[in-house]
Design an enzyme around this catalytic site. Structure first.
Site, PDB file in Angstrom:
ATOM      1  N   ALA A  85       0.806  -1.226   0.000  1.00 55.69           N
ATOM      2  CA  ALA A  85       0.000   0.000   0.000  1.00 55.69           C
ATOM      3  C   ALA A  85       0.837   1.274   0.000  1.00 55.69           C
ATOM      4  CB  ALA A  85      -0.949  -0.019   1.194  1.00 55.69           C
ATOM      5  N   CYS A 119      -6.609  -6.334   4.184  1.00 54.62           N
ATOM      6  CA  CYS A 119      -7.809  -6.340   5.028  1.00 54.62           C
ATOM      7  C   CYS A 119      -8.877  -7.308   4.519  1.00 54.62           C
ATOM      8  CB  CYS A 119      -8.386  -4.934   5.120  1.00 54.62           C
ATOM      9  SG  CYS A 119      -7.252  -3.736   5.859  1.00 54.62           S
ATOM     10  N   VAL A 177      15.677  -6.427   1.412  1.00 58.48           N
ATOM     11  CA  VAL A 177      16.719  -5.484   1.815  1.00 58.48           C
ATOM     12  C   VAL A 177      17.060  -5.747   3.278  1.00 58.48           C
ATOM     13  CG1 VAL A 177      17.314  -3.060   2.182  1.00 58.48           C
ATOM     14  CG2 VAL A 177      16.039  -3.738   0.139  1.00 58.48           C
ATOM     15  N   ASN A 225      -1.983   3.988   2.770  1.00 60.99           N
ATOM     16  CA  ASN A 225      -2.203   4.571   1.450  1.00 60.99           C
ATOM     17  C   ASN A 225      -2.023   6.085   1.467  1.00 60.99           C
ATOM     18  OD1 ASN A 225      -3.269   2.585  -0.779  1.00 60.99           O
ATOM     19  ND2 ASN A 225      -4.119   1.838   1.153  1.00 60.99           N
ATOM     20  N   TYR A 227     -32.164  13.163   7.678  1.00 63.60           N
ATOM     21  CA  TYR A 227     -33.213  12.495   8.447  1.00 63.60           C
ATOM     22  C   TYR A 227     -34.324  11.998   7.549  1.00 63.60           C
ATOM     23  CZ  TYR A 227     -37.667  12.036  10.852  1.00 63.60           C
ATOM     24  OH  TYR A 227     -38.889  11.561  11.279  1.00 63.60           O
ATOM     25  N   TRP A 262     -33.588  13.497  16.033  1.00 59.49           N
ATOM     26  CA  TRP A 262     -32.292  13.729  16.664  1.00 59.49           C
ATOM     27  C   TRP A 262     -31.452  12.475  16.456  1.00 59.49           C
ATOM     28  CZ3 TRP A 262     -30.693  18.336  18.219  1.00 59.49           C
ATOM     29  CH2 TRP A 262     -31.643  19.293  18.598  1.00 59.49           C
ATOM     30  N   ARG A 317     -26.611  15.843  23.512  1.00 55.49           N
ATOM     31  CA  ARG A 317     -27.571  16.569  24.352  1.00 55.49           C
ATOM     32  C   ARG A 317     -27.516  16.056  25.790  1.00 55.49           C
ATOM     33  NH1 ARG A 317     -33.403  16.877  21.677  1.00 55.49           N
ATOM     34  NH2 ARG A 317     -33.685  18.253  23.452  1.00 55.49           N
TER      35      ARG A 317
END
Length: 444
Positions: A10, A42, A80, A305, A426, A434, A442
């Site tokens: 990546a 993943c 390496v 990444n 919503y 909410w 809240r």
């Protein structure tokens, strides 16, 4: 200019592609100690239960594609083992031939990733004991699993442990998780971990806590037959060791390159190490944590990444800072989504941040629309400044949406009170008037 990149996944190949796309006339050489370039680590657990058809589907680009289409010189099975910073040379072993090689660079990127921890338990080399990090790892597991493998033990209750528990249950195995601590998923606070335990027990995953693994016993064929702990023995036909990772940086000892958190290379915002013309990115490097305001080590593909992209741009003199992370993650665990961003209570306490928290039970959709999709939301915030510090959300649908809203709020240093004023979407199938995170705000 000659650029050498150590690591072909990546971070390394993201950097290489930025150099290709944003400069001309440069030589780019990459060395990868494995055989596969640019693949989705993943996705590995999901090849075992067939959600991903083949490991080939996880490969974004082959070494041949990088070389033929983009002019990037690719070398597989080239490890390496030494860097000479003064001479600007890398040295290593060509595992195709067993011979050594050396090469000169003008600028070097270390993108060597991390390797699974494998403690020196007695019998750890026995047949049937695996780790999971690469495509060959998952292929070995798939080749080993057959109808004779009935009891599987997973050592460790982190990301990989949880995902593999679900995968192995999906294919009909009896799964046990052994965790030397008191709970699974330690990135979550204790009260949230209880929900994860409930999910595991509902799926008949056996949980064993506060036991330390000491070794393994095998049958006459040399195959593992049980895990030995300080409390007893656990019959096992296959064992997965998932107890974290260590950055692949030991070959840099003696170079003067500074490593800090967990042995990761400490980098600045421009992915520069402490040695001129040497950069680092991905699972072998630190990430600046915007909430903690210090370097951290949270090795995830998203970070790799992004850091790789930034490193590539800076290597060609296009100054681009890495803006940092807030510690966001999400895990699918059977019917639950486990989302977390920012700091938990125990993380805040560990770095002496003043904090308090609020936890609510809510639902993904409007209560009158659906009562079957519960969601628990926990907000952590500074009890003096009201600054938002983090969130943990566990539920079904909609966890990903809410945790990403909090991650965005953390990135912009919002207070818990400012969450109340956000204009969130919503409609009854998706939300209450909410939103659950606003309900928690809240309450706070």
């Amino acid at each position: 200019m000659k650029y050498i990149i150590i690591g072909g996944d990546a971070a390394g190949m993201s950097a290489a592609m930025q150099i290709v796309r944003n400069s001309e006339g440069n030589e780019i050489v990459t060395y990868e100690k494995g055989e596969t370039y640019s693949y989705g680590q993943c996705g590995l657990p999901y090849t075992i239960n067939g959600i991903v058809d083949s490991t080939d589907d996880l490969i974004a680009r082959t070494p041949e594609t990088f070389q033929e289409k983009y002019g990037i010189k690719t070398h597989t099975l080239h490890e390496v083992t030494k860097v000479d910073c003064e001479k600007k040379m890398v040295y290593g072993t060509n595992h195709h031939t067993g011979e050594g090689f050396e090469d000169h660079y003008d600028r070097l990127l270390v993108a060597t990733g991390a390797s699974p921890n494998c403690p020196p338990w007695e019998g750890i080399e026995s047949e049937g004991i695996f780790t999971l990090k690469t495509i060959p790892d998952v292929e070995q597991i798939m080749n080993y699993i057959n109808e004779d493998v009935k009891n599987v033990t997973i050592i460790g209750g982190g990301y990989i442990g949880l995902e593999m528990a679900e995968t192995l249950c999906d294919i009909g195995k009896n799964v046990q998780i052994i965790e030397r601590g008191e709970r699974l998923a330690k990135i979550f606070d204790e009260d949230m971990s209880e929900l994860i335990h409930e999910q595991a027990e509902q799926q008949n995953v056996k949980l064993t806590f506060k036991e330390s693994v000491e070794g393994f016993k095998t049958n006459d064929n040399g195959r593992v037959r049980c895990v030995v702990t300080d409390q007893g023995e656990h019959p096992s036909d296959l064992v997965l060791v998932a107890v974290g990772v260590t950055p692949n940086t030991s070959f840099l000892q003696g170079t003067g390159i500074f490593t800090s958190v967990d042995g990761a290379i400490e980098v600045n915002a421009y992915m520069e190490s402490t040695i001129k013309d040497i950069y680092a990115a991905g699972d072998c490097a630190t990430q600046y944590h915007r909430v903690k305001q210090r370097p951290d080590y949270i090795p995830l593909g998203t970070h790799a990444n992004k850091q790789g992209r930034v490193a590539g741009l800076n290597m060609i003199n296009t100054p681009t800072p890495f803006k940092g992370i807030v510690g966001s993650s999400i895990i699918k665990f059977f019917d639950a989504a486990l989302g977390k961003t920012g700091l938990s209570e125990h993380e805040a306490e560990a770095i002496h941040f003043p904090y308090t928290s609020v936890t609510i039970d809510s639902t993904h959709a409007a209560g009158y629309y659906s009562k079957d999709d519960p969601m628990k939301v926990k907000l952590v915030y500074n009890d003096k400044t009201r600054a938002l510090l983090g969130a943990q959300i566990i539920g079904g649908e909609g966890v990903d949406k809410r945790i990403d809203v909090i991650a965005t709020a953390l990135y912009h240093s919002m207070t818990v009170d400012e969450l109340v004023d956000l204009d969130l979407s919503y409609a009854p199938p998706f939300n209450s008037v909410w939103d659950p995170i606003q309900q928690a705000a809240r309450r706070a």
